[in-house]
Scaffold this active site. Structure first.
Site, PDB file in Angstrom:
ATOM      1  N   ASP A  73      21.811 -40.787 -42.627  1.00 14.67           N
ATOM      2  CA  ASP A  73      21.426 -40.908 -44.039  1.00 14.67           C
ATOM      3  C   ASP A  73      20.968 -42.335 -44.369  1.00 14.67           C
ATOM      4  OD1 ASP A  73      24.093 -41.648 -43.497  1.00 14.67           O
ATOM      5  OD2 ASP A  73      24.699 -41.422 -45.589  1.00 14.67           O
TER       6      ASP A  73
ATOM      7  N   LYS B 278      17.778 -46.961 -36.101  1.00 13.56           N
ATOM      8  CA  LYS B 278      17.917 -45.498 -36.032  1.00 13.56           C
ATOM      9  C   LYS B 278      16.603 -44.817 -36.427  1.00 13.56           C
ATOM     10  CE  LYS B 278      21.013 -43.201 -35.273  1.00 13.56           C
ATOM     11  NZ  LYS B 278      21.460 -42.586 -33.990  1.00 13.56           N
TER      12      LYS B 278
ATOM     13  N   TYR C 236      20.991 -51.595 -38.226  1.00  9.62           N
ATOM     14  CA  TYR C 236      21.397 -50.262 -37.754  1.00  9.62           C
ATOM     15  C   TYR C 236      20.418 -49.223 -38.290  1.00  9.62           C
ATOM     16  CZ  TYR C 236      23.967 -45.818 -37.701  1.00  9.62           C
ATOM     17  OH  TYR C 236      24.323 -44.503 -37.545  1.00  9.62           O
TER      18      TYR C 236
ATOM     19  N   ASP D 295      24.311 -45.608 -19.042  1.00  8.84           N
ATOM     20  CA  ASP D 295      23.846 -46.407 -20.182  1.00  8.84           C
ATOM     21  C   ASP D 295      22.424 -45.935 -20.490  1.00  8.84           C
ATOM     22  OD1 ASP D 295      22.724 -48.272 -21.884  1.00  8.84           O
ATOM     23  OD2 ASP D 295      23.527 -50.009 -20.820  1.00  8.84           O
TER      24      ASP D 295
ATOM     25  N   ALA E 253      24.876 -43.671 -29.450  1.00 10.01           N
ATOM     26  CA  ALA E 253      24.255 -44.625 -30.367  1.00 10.01           C
ATOM     27  C   ALA E 253      25.101 -45.874 -30.481  1.00 10.01           C
ATOM     28  CB  ALA E 253      24.099 -43.993 -31.752  1.00 10.01           C
ATOM     29  N   TYR E 254      24.447 -46.944 -30.918  1.00 15.88           N
ATOM     30  CA  TYR E 254      25.158 -48.151 -31.359  1.00 15.88           C
ATOM     31  C   TYR E 254      25.474 -47.890 -32.820  1.00 15.88           C
ATOM     32  CZ  TYR E 254      26.190 -53.102 -32.113  1.00 15.88           C
ATOM     33  OH  TYR E 254      26.824 -54.288 -32.405  1.00 15.88           O
TER      34      TYR E 254
HETATM   35  N1  LIG Z   1      29.748 -41.964 -37.816  1.00 16.59           N
HETATM   36  C1  LIG Z   1      29.003 -41.717 -38.890  1.00 16.59           C
HETATM   37  O1  LIG Z   1      29.487 -41.777 -40.042  1.00 16.59           O
HETATM   38  C2  LIG Z   1      27.551 -41.334 -38.739  1.00 16.59           C
HETATM   39  C3  LIG Z   1      26.793 -41.115 -39.892  1.00 16.59           C
HETATM   40  C4  LIG Z   1      25.458 -40.745 -39.752  1.00 16.59           C
HETATM   41  C5  LIG Z   1      24.903 -40.617 -38.490  1.00 16.59           C
HETATM   42  N2  LIG Z   1      25.647 -40.854 -37.395  1.00 16.59           N
HETATM   43  C6  LIG Z   1      25.022 -40.702 -36.071  1.00 16.59           C
HETATM   44  O2  LIG Z   1      25.683 -39.649 -35.405  1.00 16.59           O
HETATM   45  C7  LIG Z   1      25.666 -39.885 -33.991  1.00 16.59           C
HETATM   46  C8  LIG Z   1      27.079 -39.759 -33.440  1.00 16.59           C
HETATM   47  O3  LIG Z   1      27.911 -40.699 -34.088  1.00 16.59           O
HETATM   48  P1  LIG Z   1      29.469 -40.827 -33.779  1.00 16.59           P
HETATM   49  O4  LIG Z   1      30.151 -41.103 -35.059  1.00 16.59           O
HETATM   50  O5  LIG Z   1      29.913 -39.695 -32.922  1.00 16.59           O
HETATM   51  O6  LIG Z   1      29.462 -42.181 -32.927  1.00 16.59           O
HETATM   52  P2  LIG Z   1      30.486 -42.733 -31.868  1.00 16.59           P
HETATM   53  O7  LIG Z   1      31.839 -42.086 -32.032  1.00 16.59           O
HETATM   54  O8  LIG Z   1      30.374 -44.221 -31.936  1.00 16.59           O
HETATM   55  O9  LIG Z   1      29.880 -42.191 -30.498  1.00 16.59           O
HETATM   56  C9  LIG Z   1      28.748 -42.744 -29.903  1.00 16.59           C
HETATM   57  C10 LIG Z   1      28.936 -42.665 -28.409  1.00 16.59           C
HETATM   58  O10 LIG Z   1      27.785 -43.247 -27.780  1.00 16.59           O
HETATM   59  C11 LIG Z   1      28.244 -44.118 -26.762  1.00 16.59           C
HETATM   60  N3  LIG Z   1      27.248 -45.145 -26.452  1.00 16.59           N
HETATM   61  C12 LIG Z   1      27.014 -46.320 -27.082  1.00 16.59           C
HETATM   62  N4  LIG Z   1      26.055 -47.006 -26.450  1.00 16.59           N
HETATM   63  C13 LIG Z   1      25.649 -46.243 -25.400  1.00 16.59           C
HETATM   64  C14 LIG Z   1      24.720 -46.423 -24.351  1.00 16.59           C
HETATM   65  N5  LIG Z   1      23.978 -47.525 -24.265  1.00 16.59           N
HETATM   66  N6  LIG Z   1      24.571 -45.441 -23.443  1.00 16.59           N
HETATM   67  C15 LIG Z   1      25.325 -44.315 -23.506  1.00 16.59           C
HETATM   68  N7  LIG Z   1      26.242 -44.095 -24.458  1.00 16.59           N
HETATM   69  C16 LIG Z   1      26.407 -45.054 -25.384  1.00 16.59           C
HETATM   70  C17 LIG Z   1      29.515 -44.706 -27.312  1.00 16.59           C
HETATM   71  O11 LIG Z   1      30.284 -45.313 -26.301  1.00 16.59           O
HETATM   72  P3  LIG Z   1      31.260 -46.557 -26.696  1.00 16.59           P
HETATM   73  O12 LIG Z   1      32.249 -46.017 -27.675  1.00 16.59           O
HETATM   74  O13 LIG Z   1      31.844 -46.947 -25.369  1.00 16.59           O
HETATM   75  O14 LIG Z   1      30.371 -47.604 -27.300  1.00 16.59           O
HETATM   76  C18 LIG Z   1      30.160 -43.464 -27.917  1.00 16.59           C
HETATM   77  O15 LIG Z   1      30.894 -42.729 -26.969  1.00 16.59           O
HETATM   78  C19 LIG Z   1      25.030 -41.261 -33.812  1.00 16.59           C
HETATM   79  O16 LIG Z   1      23.668 -41.090 -33.522  1.00 16.59           O
HETATM   80  C20 LIG Z   1      25.152 -41.915 -35.176  1.00 16.59           C
HETATM   81  O17 LIG Z   1      24.137 -42.866 -35.404  1.00 16.59           O
HETATM   82  C21 LIG Z   1      26.969 -41.223 -37.481  1.00 16.59           C
END
Ligand SMILES: NC(=O)c1ccc[n+]([C@@H]2O[C@H](COP(=O)([O-])OP(=O)(O)OC[C@H]3O[C@@H](n4cnc5c(N)ncnc54)[C@H](OP(=O)(O)O)[C@@H]3O)[C@@H](O)[C@H]2O)c1
Length: 281
Positions: free
Chosen positions: A101, A128, A124, A35, A59-60
């Site tokens: 974004d 970020k 959120y 974590d 990330a959350y």
């Molecule tokens: N998805 C989008 O459209 C989008 C757009 C812009 C930017 N981003 C950014 O891109 C990055 C990757 O996003 P993603 O879509 O791949 O997200 P994701 O699929 O939700 O992956 C995030 C990972 O981080 C883990 N996590 C959450 N809390 C944690 C903690 N306290 N310690 C360690 N790991 C933790 C999650 O585990 P759990 O699943 O068990 O919670 C998950 O495996 C993030 O920084 C996000 O803010 C995403």
């Protein structure tokens, strides 16, 4: 070259493991073992891995959930980011922080540049941006890379949500006044590998080329998937969400492209590739 990836089980994390694992040694950690917001956890992972590069893709990410779970969103997105960046310093490694974004308010009308002033709306988005700043303050050797509308294999993303909706409803109303940059995780992972091969630390935008509305994105998804469903455009105001969404959040990836020598594909080509990967057993 050894890379340590936090959030390795997320949709971006999985493609980072594939891309960085292909060019060297790659170690991934995620919940529940590590974590990032727990003091000492990221440091312990970094000291045991002794990486040359640390990537924070953890990330959350529940944008609406963060409105009612603000403490947790801040804990992961800001405190966790700081602890990961400090852990990277302790093992003498640069750090990558993936941002969004949503740090922009969406009032713009031309693609956002990395130095445009952020103005996040909602928990959120605010957490970020705070994570970006905490990362930069903790580790001078940082790459802050903002991405958008991310989708990758196994993720609970817009593409999969649209396909599930199309399978359960005869007609879909889709938002036409939210414009952004759909981005395939594999492209972002490859861009990050190219960028981190150098030492041009700073803030970047990493997105596929082009732009579209949610309505256009969904129509292209249905066309590529061969799904027939009746669609109609509507305004975002018809679907109120707990957290606001930027109306216009197109990002310009030019700085990353020029620095890394990497050219992002148009989003339509990247989406076609996603469907090819999705069809593989
Ligand atoms: N998805 C989008 O459209 C989008 C757009 C812009 C930017 N981003 C950014 O891109 C990055 C990757 O996003 P993603 O879509 O791949 O997200 P994701 O699929 O939700 O992956 C995030 C990972 O981080 C883990 N996590 C959450 N809390 C944690 C903690 N306290 N310690 C360690 N790991 C933790 C999650 O585990 P759990 O699943 O068990 O919670 C998950 O495996 C993030 O920084 C996000 O803010 C995403």
């Amino acid at each position: 070259m050894k890379t340590l990836i936090f959030g390795a089980k997320g949709q971006l994390g999985r493609d980072l493991m594939e891309v960085f694992g292909a060019g060297g040694e790659c170690l991934g950690v995620d919940l529940p073992e590590v974590d990032i917001a727990l003091p000492g956890a990221a440091l312990e992972a970094a000291e045991s891995a002794a990486p040359d590069l640390v990537i924070n893709a953890a990330a959350y990410t529940n944008v609406d959930g963060a409105e009612e779970d603000a403490d947790n969103a801040w804990r992961v997105n800001e405190t966790g980011a700081r602890l990961v960046a400090e852990a990277a310093v302790a093992v003498d490694a640069p750090v990558v922080y993936i941002s969004t974004d949503y740090v922009f308010d969406g009032a713009g009308s031309r693609p956002y540049e990395p130095d445009d002033p952020p103005n996040p709306k909602g928990v959120y988005a605010e957490s970020k941006l705070a994570g970006e700043r905490a990362t930069a303050a903790a580790n001078p050797r940082h790459f802050i890379v903002r991405t958008a509308w991310l989708y990758g294999p196994g993720g609970n993303n817009f593409v999969e949500k649209m396909l599930a909706l199309a399978a359960s409803r005869p007609e879909l109303r889709l938002v036409e006044d939210e414009i952004g940059s759909p981005t395939h995780t594999i492209d972002l992972a490859q861009a990050l590998r190219a960028l981190t091969a150098g030492a041009a630390y700073g803030t970047y935008h990493g997105v596929n080329r082009g732009q579209c509305s949610r309505y256009e994105f969904a129509q292209t998804i249905f066309a590529l998937a061969g799904v027939e469903v009746k669609t109609a455009p509507c305004k975002g105001a018809e679907f109120p969400t707990k957290a606001p969404r930027p109306a216009y959040s197109v990002l310009n990836p030019a700085r990353l492209e020029e620095t890394a020598g990497y050219a992002f594909r148009p989003w339509e080509d990247a989406l076609r590739h996603y469907f090819q990967r999705r069809a593989q057993p």
